[in-house]
Design an enzyme around this catalytic site. Sequence first.
Site, PDB file in Angstrom:
ATOM      1  N   HIS A  93      -2.493  -1.093  -3.428  1.00 28.45           N
ATOM      2  CA  HIS A  93      -3.635  -0.180  -3.278  1.00 28.45           C
ATOM      3  C   HIS A  93      -3.419   1.055  -4.145  1.00 28.45           C
ATOM      4  O   HIS A  93      -2.555   1.871  -3.854  1.00 28.45           O
ATOM      5  CB  HIS A  93      -3.787   0.248  -1.814  1.00 28.45           C
ATOM      6  N   ASP A 148      -4.645  -4.645   5.800  1.00 30.73           N
ATOM      7  CA  ASP A 148      -5.033  -5.497   4.671  1.00 30.73           C
ATOM      8  C   ASP A 148      -4.023  -6.626   4.504  1.00 30.73           C
ATOM      9  O   ASP A 148      -2.820  -6.406   4.577  1.00 30.73           O
ATOM     10  CB  ASP A 148      -5.131  -4.670   3.382  1.00 30.73           C
ATOM     11  N   MET A 206      -0.307   1.278   5.196  1.00 28.44           N
ATOM     12  CA  MET A 206      -1.042   1.530   6.434  1.00 28.44           C
ATOM     13  C   MET A 206      -2.218   0.564   6.537  1.00 28.44           C
ATOM     14  O   MET A 206      -2.662  -0.003   5.543  1.00 28.44           O
ATOM     15  CB  MET A 206      -1.490   2.982   6.521  1.00 28.44           C
ATOM     16  N   SER A 212       0.840  -1.196   0.000  1.00 22.62           N
ATOM     17  CA  SER A 212       0.000   0.000   0.000  1.00 22.62           C
ATOM     18  C   SER A 212       0.874   1.243   0.000  1.00 22.62           C
ATOM     19  O   SER A 212       1.715   1.406  -0.875  1.00 22.62           O
ATOM     20  CB  SER A 212      -0.950  -0.039   1.207  1.00 22.62           C
ATOM     21  N   THR A 213       0.734   2.104   0.986  1.00 24.22           N
ATOM     22  CA  THR A 213       1.494   3.360   1.033  1.00 24.22           C
ATOM     23  C   THR A 213       2.997   3.077   0.974  1.00 24.22           C
ATOM     24  O   THR A 213       3.511   2.313   1.776  1.00 24.22           O
ATOM     25  CB  THR A 213       1.171   4.111   2.341  1.00 24.22           C
TER      26      THR A 213
END
Length: 195
Positions: free
Chosen positions: A40, A136, A133, A13-14
């Site tokens: 993401h 998930d 973050m 993700s991030t």
Amino acid sequence: MGIEKKIVALASSTGGPKALQEFIPLLPSNLNAPMCIVQHMPAGFTKALADRLNEISPISVKEAEEGERIEKGHVYISKGGMHMNIVRSAAHYIIHYTDEPHREGVKPCANYMYESLINSGFDEIVCVVLTGMGADGTAGIKSLKEHKKTTILVQNEETCTVYGMPKSVIKAGLANEGHTLQQLAVEIIQNVGVY
């Protein structure tokens, strides 16, 4: 080409695009498993990421298409804005997108990918969780581990942009320690081998 027996399933993700640009080029073109990635990102951004990774990596990288057959030595990145599942179709595995609501606040959500592998015929699944973050991946990997032989690898805190998703996996008791991106690449190659 028989049915694949091992698969690498990665969630990020991030900070993920940056981590992937460092990590994917470390994988050889003859990796003896397909790799599927849920990063993401909104719709429209994942193809550019896949194209960029394909340019800089020995291994072949592309944005996954609906109904596409997955093969070893290839990396498939989920389209933004859809959930990616890996399903059996005759003698092969294919990509199947679904349009359920956001989950864990994200779409694509890696939990769907991991859960789609529960009833698969893969002998071994290598789950990798990179920077991001939230949590998930944790629920999906936990369910998967109850049904399949899994190897669970996470990025270490020092090299993460956001140490959320890997920390969640460790807190759930699914992995013992984090690794650098270089170590993760080595672990994957040792686990699935080359052909």
